[in-house]
Motif scaffolding. Structure first.
Motif, PDB file in Angstrom:
ATOM      1  N   GLY A  28      38.234  36.130  39.265  1.00  0.00           N
ATOM      2  CA  GLY A  28      37.466  35.098  39.950  1.00  0.00           C
ATOM      3  C   GLY A  28      37.728  35.066  41.439  1.00  0.00           C
ATOM      4  N   PHE A  29      38.062  36.220  42.018  1.00  0.00           N
ATOM      5  CA  PHE A  29      38.469  36.253  43.426  1.00  0.00           C
ATOM      6  C   PHE A  29      37.380  35.706  44.361  1.00  0.00           C
ATOM      7  N   ALA A  30      36.124  35.855  43.978  1.00  0.00           N
ATOM      8  CA  ALA A  30      35.031  35.448  44.873  1.00  0.00           C
ATOM      9  C   ALA A  30      35.058  33.950  45.171  1.00  0.00           C
ATOM     10  N   VAL A  31      35.532  33.119  44.218  1.00  0.00           N
ATOM     11  CA  VAL A  31      35.504  31.665  44.440  1.00  0.00           C
ATOM     12  C   VAL A  31      36.537  31.231  45.473  1.00  0.00           C
ATOM     13  N   PHE A  32      37.494  32.106  45.782  1.00  0.00           N
ATOM     14  CA  PHE A  32      38.531  31.760  46.756  1.00  0.00           C
ATOM     15  C   PHE A  32      38.184  32.226  48.167  1.00  0.00           C
ATOM     16  N   GLY A  49      33.438  29.710  51.769  1.00  0.00           N
ATOM     17  CA  GLY A  49      32.072  29.299  51.475  1.00  0.00           C
ATOM     18  C   GLY A  49      31.589  29.617  50.082  1.00  0.00           C
ATOM     19  N   ASN A  50      32.458  30.158  49.217  1.00  0.00           N
ATOM     20  CA  ASN A  50      32.023  30.559  47.868  1.00  0.00           C
ATOM     21  C   ASN A  50      32.699  29.768  46.756  1.00  0.00           C
ATOM     22  N   TRP A  51      33.396  28.674  47.098  1.00  0.00           N
ATOM     23  CA  TRP A  51      34.073  27.902  46.056  1.00  0.00           C
ATOM     24  C   TRP A  51      33.059  27.326  45.071  1.00  0.00           C
TER      25      TRP A  51
END
Length: 539
Positions: free
Chosen positions: A462-466, A469-471
């Protein structure tokens, strides 16, 4: 109850009383109540059907758009190697212990009863939800052709799924065999058509070759720019590829219902991996050759064949029937995935009941060997598909589905841990590993390396949520809540039951191996000559 499990009174792992007579590490319930109806071709093709799912048909385009053609190819190759390690690890343990529930029962016997409990109930919960989600997907797929009320399709496929689930295991095997053949024919046909189109073999269509590998380029920056962005694009492909390969770990879930499991499972593990890797790699290669990574249609997701990367890749050939063929096969694929989830989940629930970790009601079987009580819970759960008819209910439903979003990586990790501990037990007890029914000298190393990467991908999926602007709360839940769920159930059962890690010296390897050697299995017969032209898929 006779079982191969952790015995709380003396912390020993014991074999069932009838082990010396049967040569199989099965409980009395499995030996008496289940029927061996799955042959080698069934097992091999079920594994193929499980690995070639809707993720390949509909979602491959997302990997191309975020990772680029070369990034996607490398990503699927990398995950393919991990799948190979998982398959061989599962095969070695399952040929020694061909039991219902596969790696869930292996965890109970080799690692820790609490791990088997946590993993088993996570799988049961996940498969309870995956069946209605597959049926909901079927409704969307039929929407490509008709405006018939979706409730009609939901009810139709609930009934079809129930009929397959309650029937003899042999009939399940035959149905999955046919569905797997359809998938393979579609993939092979589209790969050939795509290659012919890309190489200029279609009149009036320009030869493309590897043009799109040069412009817009072999890699696509994702989230960031430059080399770091290209690496993140590649890493996002790994995560997508993991979920595309999900299901391949369930190859031995019904081991107690297979004919000659110690001969069938190794062949299926070796050959299915080669076939799946071939199909996936060629599919990624063809799509990456014909469709540029910056094509906006790749990022779309209608849930039907309209945005399938296979349809986009072969559109230039001008065959108008392709979208309809793809949509039809994807419908059968979704139904097949639901059938396999029901098989895996019901057998895990049955195995939990064997160990006293689920109500004994789930041990009840029909006279032809189907655990009807466990199956019934799944048939009832399939009615959750009607939640798809309500916009608010479907949101809640998919939140529940998200709870087990990374379960496949946890399952793979458990398979690898079981294998590593089994090989350590051989070393601790001074037993030659060549006595295993299926042995490979390199698997202790491949399992360790694959376990490392499974854990890394699990923690970073889930690296993208960190990133800035992508949370996203839902994205975080999808990526990580399953880890917490398994950990809480594991620790809770461990504290309540005071379970201990199984001592490697206490696993009754000598007893099991002696029984196997005393009663070797018969050799599996090859397919009749008229079938040899296609039997390479499973023989």
């Amino acid at each position: 109850m006779e079982k191969l499990t952790h015995v709380e009174s003396n912390d020993k792992v014991v074999a069932p009383e009838h082990l010396q007579a049967s040569g199989d590490v099965l409980t009395v319930h499995e030996e008496r109540d289940l029927k061996r109806g799955l042959s080698q071709r069934h097992v091999s093709m079920i594994a193929l059907a499980g690995a070639i799912g809707t993720g390949l048909f509909l979602s491959l385009g997302g990997s191309i758009s975020t990772g680029g053609p070369r990034g996607s190819l490398l990503g699927y190759l990398f995950i393919g190697l991990i799948v190979c390690a998982v398959q061989f690890a599962l095969g070695e343990v399952s040929t020694l212990l061909p039991v219902t529930g596969s790696f869930v029962q292996h965890a109970e016997a080799i690692t820790d009863p609490a791990l088997g409990f946590a993993l088993g109930w996570t799988i049961v919960y996940g498969t309870w939800l995956s069946i209605p989600s597959e049926i909901s997907a079927i409704c969307v797929l039929f929407g490509y052709w008709t405006d018939v009320n979706p409730s009609a399709w939901i009810m139709t496929f609930i009934v079809l799924t129930a009929l397959v689930a309650y029937s003899k295991i042999r009939y399940f095997g035959e149905i999955e065999f046919v569905l797997a053949i359809l998938k393979i024919l579609l993939i092979v046909g589209i790969i050939f058509l795509g290659l012919i189109t890309a190489l200029g073999g279609v009149r009036g269509v320009e030869r493309v070759g590897f043009r799109y590998w040069r412009d817009p380029g072999p890699f696509v920056p994702y989230i960031a720019e430059g080399s770091w962005g290209r690496f993140l694009g590649f890493w996002s492909v790994l995560i997508n590829a993991v979920f595309s390969f999900s299901g391949i770990e369930s190859i031995a879930m019904a081991a107690a219902e297979m004919k000659h499991p110690r001969a069938v499972i190794p062949k299926a593990c070796k050959r299915v991996f080669a076939r799946v890797a071939l199909f996936y790699v060629l599919a990624v290669l063809v799509v990456g050759m014909i469709v540029p990574s910056n094509d906006p249609r790749l990022a779309e997701d209608s849930g039907t064949a309209a945005t399938s990367p296979f349809v986009l890749a072969t559109a230039a050939a001008g065959v108008k029937a392709i979208p309809h063929i793809v949509n039809a096969v994807v419908i059968t694929s979704a139904w097949s995935s639901g059938n396999q989830a029901l098989l895996s989940g019901s057998r895990v629930l049955y195995s939990l009941a064997l160990k006293g970790q689920a109500p004994r009601l789930f041990l009840r079987t029909t006279r032809w060997g189907t655990p009807w009580a466990a199956v019934t819970t799944y048939v009832l759960s399939s009615f959750l598909a009607f939640m798809a008819l309500s916009s608010s209910a479907i949101t809640v439903f998919y939140w529940f589905v998200s709870l087990v979003g990374c379960g496949v990586l946890i399952s793979w990790s458990c398979v690898l841990v079981n294998h590593i501990r089994l090989r350590m037990a051989f070393r601790v007890q001074g037993i030659d590993p060549h006595r295993l029914p299926w042995h490979n000298s390199w698997t202790p190393y491949s399992s360790a390396v694959a376990l490392f990467f499974c854990i890394v991908i699990l923690l970073t999926n889930g690296f993208a949520v960190f990133t800035k602007g992508n949370w996203s709360v839902s994205g975080f839940i999808t990526a990580y809540l399953d880890i917490g769920l398994v950990a809480v159930v594991f620790l809770g059962w461990k504290l309540i039951k005071k379970t201990r890690w199984v001592h490697l010296a206490d696993i009754p390897l000598e007893e099991i191996l002696s029984a196997i050697e005393a009663l070797p299995e018969e050799k599996v017969k090859q397919s009749p000559r008229p079938l040899r032209f296609i039997s390479w898929l499973w023989d």
